[in-house]
Design an enzyme around this catalytic site. Structure first.
Site: not given
Ligand code: PEP
Length: 254
Positions: A95, A211
């Site tokens: 990540h 998002s």
């Protein structure tokens, strides 16, 4: 057909008790949804309670990181075997927050992906460019470097999933447009084809992260090379994540 995955990355949010409540509520809300793999990735300390709460539901549980060695003098680290024993079936690797704050590199991503796949778990390997890299026209070069450096040896493993997460879209409310996501996903699939062949390229699932919200999931999923999402903030609340899962199910490609 590539079965979509919706994976929630809870980052450093939720105690064990909070995870239990969220997983139970999510399990009820996604009970009727079919054709999408639903995954939640709580912090390590909440994994046992999340696995218990997910039992009997269609939710699978994943971890947010791991170490590549089986065991040893590696203070603070967690092996994949330890995660598997808890009932984890997925592990996120590489990540951008791990790369940015904790020194993760393409070389460590390579080792971690290898360890996850060796244990038989599904690995969600992350990559993506920063804003500065995008604005200076380096997006494809960065993605290629990350694939070749961290993923290339493992591409033909059926349990490997790629998550394209433009760093500038993570936690910023700034989603990539569906066209930007598709462009990057198509590039990645083309690169996988070059490295591992057309069979692997057409089978590998490439998730979008950055998002993702209930109101943008349908447009993203409508893109031919988007096979699901890795969702941070909007996965923390069961209602909002359930809407995203439902949105993915509705726009599933056949
Ligand atoms: C993430 O953590 O992988 C992520 C994409 O976060 P957010 O959805 O909050 O941008």
């Amino acid at each position: 057909m590539r079965t979509p995955i919706m994976a929630g990355n809870w980052k450093m949010y939720k105690t064990a008790r909070e995870a239990t409540d969220t997983v139970r509520s999510l399990g009820e809300q996604v009970a009727g949804v079919t054709g999408v793999e639903v995954v939640v990735c709580p912090p390590f300390t909440a994994l046992p309670s999340a696995v218990a709460a997910a039992s009997g539901s269609r939710i699978a549980v994943g971890a947010q990181d791991c170490y590549w060695e089986k065991e040893g003098a590696y203070t603070g680290e967690i092996s994949v075997a330890m995660l598997a024993e808890l009932g984890c079936r997925y592990v996120i690797v590489g990540h951008s927050e791990r790369r940015q704050y904790f020194g993760e590199t393409d070389a460590t991503v390579d080792k971690k992906i290898g360890a996850v796949l060796h244990q038989g778990l599904t690995c969600i390997g992350c990559l993506g460019e920063t804003l500065q890299e995008r604005e200076s026209g380096q997006t494809f070069a960065v993605l290629e470097r990350q694939v070749r450096g961290g993923f290339a040896r493992h591409l033909s493993a059926s349990h490997l999933v790629i998550a394209y997460e433009p760093v500038w879209a993570i936690g910023t409310g700034k989603t990539a447009t569906p066209a930007q996501a598709q462009e990057a996903h198509a590039f990645l699939r083309g690169l996988v084809k070059e490295v591992a062949g057309p069979g692997v390229a057409s089978a590998i699932r490439i998730l979008y992260g950055g998002s993702v919200k209930p109101d943008n999931i349908a447009a993203l999923m409508a893109q031919p090379d988007v096979d699901g999402g890795l969702v941070g903030g909007a996965s923390l609340e069961a209602g909002s994540f359930a809407k995203i899962v439902a949105g993915a199910a509705q726009t599933r490609k056949t």
